[in-house]
Enzyme design. Structure first.
Site, PDB file in Angstrom:
ATOM      1  N   ARG A  65       0.834  -1.219   0.000  1.00 36.38           N
ATOM      2  CA  ARG A  65       0.000   0.000   0.000  1.00 36.38           C
ATOM      3  C   ARG A  65       0.863   1.263   0.000  1.00 36.38           C
ATOM      4  NH1 ARG A  65      -2.243   1.786   4.580  1.00 36.38           N
ATOM      5  NH2 ARG A  65      -2.379  -0.282   5.485  1.00 36.38           N
ATOM      6  N   TYR A 118     -16.505  13.468 -17.260  1.00 36.80           N
ATOM      7  CA  TYR A 118     -16.856  12.058 -17.113  1.00 36.80           C
ATOM      8  C   TYR A 118     -17.918  11.901 -15.994  1.00 36.80           C
ATOM      9  CZ  TYR A 118     -16.509   7.308 -15.438  1.00 36.80           C
ATOM     10  OH  TYR A 118     -16.827   6.054 -14.999  1.00 36.80           O
ATOM     11  N   ASP A 190      -7.974  16.242 -16.017  1.00 43.28           N
ATOM     12  CA  ASP A 190      -8.128  14.868 -16.482  1.00 43.28           C
ATOM     13  C   ASP A 190      -7.684  14.839 -17.947  1.00 43.28           C
ATOM     14  OD1 ASP A 190      -9.058  12.434 -17.457  1.00 43.28           O
ATOM     15  OD2 ASP A 190     -10.826  12.417 -16.168  1.00 43.28           O
ATOM     16  N   LYS A 215      -7.717   3.299 -19.841  1.00 39.33           N
ATOM     17  CA  LYS A 215      -8.020   3.663 -21.230  1.00 39.33           C
ATOM     18  C   LYS A 215      -6.751   3.566 -22.094  1.00 39.33           C
ATOM     19  CE  LYS A 215     -12.158   4.282 -19.655  1.00 39.33           C
ATOM     20  NZ  LYS A 215     -12.109   4.790 -18.331  1.00 39.33           N
TER      21      LYS A 215
HETATM   22  C1  LIG Z   1     -12.356  10.870 -18.814  1.00 40.82           C
HETATM   23  C2  LIG Z   1     -12.410   9.816 -17.750  1.00 40.82           C
HETATM   24  N1  LIG Z   1     -11.892  10.079 -16.538  1.00 40.82           N
HETATM   25  C3  LIG Z   1     -11.925   9.165 -15.544  1.00 40.82           C
HETATM   26  C4  LIG Z   1     -12.509   7.929 -15.724  1.00 40.82           C
HETATM   27  C5  LIG Z   1     -12.556   6.957 -14.586  1.00 40.82           C
HETATM   28  O1  LIG Z   1     -11.587   5.951 -14.788  1.00 40.82           O
HETATM   29  P1  LIG Z   1     -11.737   4.461 -14.208  1.00 40.82           P
HETATM   30  O2  LIG Z   1     -12.894   3.831 -14.917  1.00 40.82           O
HETATM   31  O3  LIG Z   1     -10.413   3.852 -14.524  1.00 40.82           O
HETATM   32  O4  LIG Z   1     -11.993   4.587 -12.752  1.00 40.82           O
HETATM   33  C6  LIG Z   1     -13.057   7.619 -16.964  1.00 40.82           C
HETATM   34  C7  LIG Z   1     -13.700   6.293 -17.186  1.00 40.82           C
HETATM   35  O5  LIG Z   1     -14.425   6.090 -18.133  1.00 40.82           O
HETATM   36  C8  LIG Z   1     -13.005   8.576 -18.004  1.00 40.82           C
HETATM   37  O6  LIG Z   1     -13.532   8.331 -19.220  1.00 40.82           O
END
Ligand SMILES: Cc1ncc(COP(=O)(O)O)c(C=O)c1O
Length: 405
Positions: A65, A118, A190, A215
Site C-alpha cells: 500500500r 466524465y 483529467d 483507457k
Molecule cells: C475521462 C475519464 N476520466 C476518468 C474515468 C474513470 O476511470 P476508471 O474507470 O479507470 O476509474 C473515466 C472512465 O471512463 C473517463 O472516461
C-alpha cells in the site's frame, strides 16, 4: 503554446516515443522486460534498517500500500511522458481522483468544475463532495470568464477535463491556469481523452494531471488503473492520503499497463487518424445531425484545439437526425464496434452515454451536463478506418439493410 515532444523528467530531452521505451531502464537489470514484484511485504536486514524504512517516503520495498517496484516503473514512464517530476499510480481513474480530492480538500473548501466531464467525476463532485462540506460550482468550460466568475475566497481547486467526455468540449488551459495561479488556486486536469501523446497540460501550467490508465495508457482493455502526476511536493501530499484511501494498483495491472504504454505513440497516432476519418465521414452523412470532434474545422473550438493539442484523439460523439430511436437502431446494427463502455482500447466501442451514466446521474443532471438522450459516443480502436466507415454506412442505411446482421 504548442506541445513539446520532450519530457522535463529526463535531462537528455528524448522524444516521447524514446521515453516510452527507455524511461524506466535500469542499467543493473539483466532482463530486458521488467519483472513483476508481486510481494506485499518486504523484510529489512536489521532493526535499524526497518526503522529507516518507516521514516522513508514512498519506500518501494516495504508494504504494497506504500509502494511497489513494478508500480514505481509505471509511474516513472508516465511521468516522463507527461513531463512530470513525480507520479502516483492507483487502482482506477476514480481512485486517482478520489485520492487527490481527499489529499487537497477540507470542509469549507470550494471547487470549480465543468458541466461536461466524465459521469463518475460529476457524480463524485455533485453527490459526495457536499457531504464532506465541500461546495462545487459547475461552469461552461468553453467560457473562460465563467471560471473567473465562479471563484470565491474559499476556492482551492479548479478541475478540468479537456477534451471532455463525451461532448469533446475544450477548456482553454493556458487561460484558466493563468487565472488560477494569480490567485494561488491549484488546477487538476483529467487528460484521459487526449493522452500525453496529444496534449501535456503540465506544460501549460496545470498543477496536477490524471489519467484513467484503464483507457489509452494501458490500451488493451485488460487493466483497471489510474495515475496522478505533478510536482514532487504535491505527489508527496497525495501519497500520504493514498496510504489511507488505499486505492492500490495491483502489480500485475501495473506491469500490463507498462507493457501497453510502450506502444502509446503508435496507437495514439493511429487512433487520431482513424477518428478524424470517421468524424469527417459522419459529418458528411445526411442522417447525421451533429458531430463533436475537435479535429473537424467546424468544431467551435477547432482553433484552440490546434493551439493546445498535438493531435485530436480517438474519441468522438454524434447525434442522428432520427434522435434516440435512430441512435439505438444504429448501435444495435453495427458489426465492428462493441456495445461497451470504456475507450482507448484495441476494439472500437460505442455507447449512448445517457444510458451508460443513468446509474450515476439523474435525467436533470444529464441535461445539465449537456448529454442528450440520442448522443452516441464512438471511441475508435485499432481497426482500419475504411472498415469502420463501411460498417457505419451499412448501419446508417437502416436496420433493414441486407448488409446488416
Ligand atoms: C475521462 C475519464 N476520466 C476518468 C474515468 C474513470 O476511470 P476508471 O474507470 O479507470 O476509474 C473515466 C472512465 O471512463 C473517463 O472516461
Amino acid at each position: 503554446m504548442p506541445i513539446g515532444l520532450h519530457a522535463r523528467a529526463m535531462d537528455s530531452f528524448l522524444a516521447l516515443e524514446t521515453l516510452l521505451a527507455h524511461a524506466d531502464a535500469d542499467p543493473e537489470e539483466l532482463s530486458v522486460a521488467p519483472p513483476i514484484h508481486q510481494a506485499v511485504n518486504y523484510s529489512a536486514a536489521t532493526a535499524e534498517e526497518f526503522d529507516a524504512l518507516n521514516e522513508q517516503s514512498r519506500p518501494p520495498h516495504y508494504y504494497r500500500r506504500y509502494g511497489n517496484p513494478t508500480q514505481a516503473r509505471l509511474e516513472r514512464v508516465v511521468a516522463a511522458a507527461e513531463g512530470a517530476e513525480a507520479a502516483l499510480a492507483t487502482a482506477s481513474g476514480m481512485g486517482a481522483i478520489t485520492t487527490t480530492l481527499v489529499a487537497l480538500l477540507s470542509q469549507g473548501d470550494h471547487v470549480v468544475a465543468q458541466h461536461s466531464m466524465y459521469g463518475g467525476t460529476l457524480s463524485l463532485l455533485r453527490d459526495v463532495a457536499p457531504r464532506f462540506g465541500i461546495e462545487v460550482t459547475f461552469v461552461d468550460q468553453t467560457d473562460t470568464d465563467a471560471f473567473a466568475r465562479a471563484l470565491t475566497p474559499d476556492t482551492k481547486l479548479i478541475m478540468l477535463e479537456t477534451p471532455s467526455n463525451p461532448l469533446l468540449r475544450l477548456t482553454d488551459v493556458n487561460a484558466v491556469t493563468a487565472l488560477a495561479r494569480a490567485r494561488g488556486i491549484l488546477t487538476f486536469a483529467d487528460n484521459t481523452v487526449a493522452t500525453p501523446f496529444n496534449q501535456r497540460p503540465l506544460d501549460q501550467g496545470v498543477d496536477l494531471v490524471m489519467h484513467s490508465v484503464t483507457k489509452a495508457i494501458s490500451g488493451h482493455a485488460d487493466v483497471q488503473a489510474g495515475i496522478v502526476l505533478g510536482s514532487d511536493e504535491l505527489i508527496e501530499r497525495l501519497w500520504k492520503a493514498h496510504t489511507m484511501v488505499g486505492s492500490v494498483i495491483s502489480p500485475f495491472d501495473a506491469w500490463l499497463a507498462l507493457r501497453g504504454l510502450r506502444t502509446l505513440s503508435l496507437r495514439a497516432e493511429r487512433q487520431n487518424r482513424c477518428a478524424q476519418a470517421v468524424a469527417e465521414y459522419l459529418a458528411g452523412h445526411p442522417a447525421v445531425r451533429t458531430v463533436n470532434y475537435p479535429g473537424l474545422p467546424g468544431h467551435p473550438q477547432h482553433d484552440l484545439a490546434k493551439r493546445q493539442m498535438r493531435g485530436f484523439g480517438g474519441l468522438l460523439s454524434f447525434e442522428l437526425r432520427g434522435g434516440r430511436l435512430a441512435a439505438e437502431q444504429l448501435i444495435s446494427a453495427l458489426r465492428l464496434p462493441v456495445r461497451s463502455p470504456s475507450l482507448g482500447g484495441t476494439r472500437s466501442t460505442l455507447v449512448r452515454p445517457a444510458a451508460m451514466w443513468s446509474n450515476e446521474l439523474t435525467e436533470e443532471e444529464l441535461a445539465e451536463a449537456g448529454v442528450p438522450a440520442g448522443l452516441i459516443r464512438f471511441a475508435v480502436g485499432l481497426e482500419h478506418e475504411a472498415d469502420l466507415i463501411v460498417d457505419l454506412g451499412q448501419g446508417l442505411a437502416g436496420p433493414d439493410s441486407e448488409n446488416v446482421e
